[in-house]
Design a protein around this motif. Structure first.
Motif, PDB file in Angstrom:
ATOM      1  N   LYS A  81      59.040  21.468  40.782  1.00 49.86           N
ATOM      2  CA  LYS A  81      58.086  22.576  40.796  1.00 49.86           C
ATOM      3  C   LYS A  81      57.753  22.974  39.368  1.00 49.86           C
ATOM      4  CE  LYS A  81      59.781  24.473  45.147  1.00 49.86           C
ATOM      5  NZ  LYS A  81      58.670  24.463  46.045  1.00 49.86           N
ATOM      6  N   THR A  82      56.539  23.436  39.175  1.00 48.72           N
ATOM      7  CA  THR A  82      56.105  23.942  37.882  1.00 48.72           C
ATOM      8  C   THR A  82      55.025  24.991  38.124  1.00 48.72           C
ATOM      9  OG1 THR A  82      55.366  23.316  35.663  1.00 48.72           O
ATOM     10  CG2 THR A  82      54.282  22.209  37.508  1.00 48.72           C
ATOM     11  N   THR A  83      54.650  25.674  37.070  1.00 42.75           N
ATOM     12  CA  THR A  83      53.541  26.617  37.162  1.00 42.75           C
ATOM     13  C   THR A  83      52.327  25.980  36.502  1.00 42.75           C
ATOM     14  OG1 THR A  83      54.275  27.673  35.115  1.00 42.75           O
ATOM     15  CG2 THR A  83      55.035  28.644  37.179  1.00 42.75           C
ATOM     16  N   GLU A  84      51.151  26.466  36.846  1.00 47.79           N
ATOM     17  CA  GLU A  84      49.932  25.900  36.282  1.00 47.79           C
ATOM     18  C   GLU A  84      49.988  25.936  34.763  1.00 47.79           C
ATOM     19  OE1 GLU A  84      46.050  26.154  38.744  1.00 47.79           O
ATOM     20  OE2 GLU A  84      46.954  28.148  38.731  1.00 47.79           O
ATOM     21  N   GLY A  85      49.616  24.819  34.142  1.00 52.24           N
ATOM     22  CA  GLY A  85      49.564  24.738  32.695  1.00 52.24           C
ATOM     23  C   GLY A  85      50.889  24.402  32.030  1.00 52.24           C
ATOM     24  N   THR A  86      51.975  24.331  32.799  1.00 54.04           N
ATOM     25  CA  THR A  86      53.288  24.006  32.236  1.00 54.04           C
ATOM     26  C   THR A  86      53.596  22.542  32.498  1.00 54.04           C
ATOM     27  OG1 THR A  86      54.042  26.263  32.637  1.00 54.04           O
ATOM     28  CG2 THR A  86      55.742  24.597  32.253  1.00 54.04           C
ATOM     29  N   SER A  87      53.840  21.785  31.434  1.00 52.88           N
ATOM     30  CA  SER A  87      54.039  20.344  31.580  1.00 52.88           C
ATOM     31  C   SER A  87      55.243  20.032  32.458  1.00 52.88           C
ATOM     32  CB  SER A  87      54.206  19.686  30.209  1.00 52.88           C
ATOM     33  OG  SER A  87      55.392  20.120  29.588  1.00 52.88           O
ATOM     34  N   ILE A  88      55.207  18.840  33.033  1.00 52.73           N
ATOM     35  CA  ILE A  88      56.274  18.414  33.929  1.00 52.73           C
ATOM     36  C   ILE A  88      56.509  16.920  33.752  1.00 52.73           C
ATOM     37  CG2 ILE A  88      54.716  17.971  35.875  1.00 52.73           C
ATOM     38  CD1 ILE A  88      56.907  19.135  37.711  1.00 52.73           C
ATOM     39  N   ASN A  89      57.758  16.509  33.843  1.00 51.89           N
ATOM     40  CA  ASN A  89      58.159  15.110  33.772  1.00 51.89           C
ATOM     41  C   ASN A  89      58.677  14.685  35.137  1.00 51.89           C
ATOM     42  OD1 ASN A  89      58.093  13.198  31.691  1.00 51.89           O
ATOM     43  ND2 ASN A  89      59.485  14.414  30.438  1.00 51.89           N
ATOM     44  N   ILE A  90      58.100  13.651  35.713  1.00 55.08           N
ATOM     45  CA  ILE A  90      58.561  13.110  36.993  1.00 55.08           C
ATOM     46  C   ILE A  90      59.258  11.794  36.670  1.00 55.08           C
ATOM     47  CG2 ILE A  90      57.895  12.411  39.310  1.00 55.08           C
ATOM     48  CD1 ILE A  90      55.212  13.928  38.776  1.00 55.08           C
ATOM     49  N   SER A  91      60.520  11.682  37.019  1.00 56.90           N
ATOM     50  CA  SER A  91      61.267  10.489  36.625  1.00 56.90           C
ATOM     51  C   SER A  91      61.496   9.555  37.799  1.00 56.90           C
ATOM     52  CB  SER A  91      62.594  10.875  35.979  1.00 56.90           C
ATOM     53  OG  SER A  91      63.395  11.564  36.890  1.00 56.90           O
ATOM     54  N   CYS A  92      61.699   8.297  37.467  1.00 65.05           N
ATOM     55  CA  CYS A  92      61.939   7.266  38.460  1.00 65.05           C
ATOM     56  C   CYS A  92      62.957   6.289  37.889  1.00 65.05           C
ATOM     57  CB  CYS A  92      60.635   6.540  38.772  1.00 65.05           C
ATOM     58  SG  CYS A  92      60.802   5.229  39.998  1.00 65.05           S
ATOM     59  N   SER A  93      63.882   5.881  38.720  1.00 65.20           N
ATOM     60  CA  SER A  93      64.883   4.897  38.339  1.00 65.20           C
ATOM     61  C   SER A  93      64.611   3.607  39.112  1.00 65.20           C
ATOM     62  CB  SER A  93      66.284   5.436  38.673  1.00 65.20           C
ATOM     63  OG  SER A  93      67.263   4.461  38.468  1.00 65.20           O
TER      64      SER A  93
END
Length: 102
Positions: free
Chosen positions: A19-31
């Motif tokens: 979850k994040t708020t609008e305008g706040t960067s986010i990293n989605i990780s995958c292994s």
């Protein structure tokens, strides 16, 4: 808003919800520890009520993704990748899939 990851095949692991708020960067990780030399690292996004769309298919360690204001980074051994969204907004709320493929 939230983004979700989904396991596409057994060799790929993602974490279920971020979850994040609008305008706040986010990293989605995958292994993807069982990646093989001929596998491309692929990321898809499925917006609500729509078909999945391919965001990137690469063998590179870094890809700019200007269409979504993001970047894809891949570890040197190619066993992990991270999809970074720089300034996500509500329209980016989706299921993000990581996959390996030819």
């Amino acid at each position: 808003f939230s983004v979700e990851g989904a396991m596409v095949r057994a060799q790929v692991q993602q974490w279920p919800t971020l979850k994040t708020t609008e305008g706040t960067s986010i990293n989605i990780s995958c292994s993807h520890p069982k990646i093989q030399g001929t596998d491309f690292i692929q990321w898809y996004r499925q917006l609500s009520g729509r078909e999945p769309e391919l965001l990137v298919s690469t063998l590179k360690e870094f890809e700019e993704l200007p269409d979504i204001g993001g970047q894809l980074s891949v570890s040197g051994d190619q066993r992990r990748s991270w999809l970074w969204l720089g300034r996500p907004w509500r329209g980016d709320a989706a299921v993000y899939y990581c996959a390996l493929g030819p």
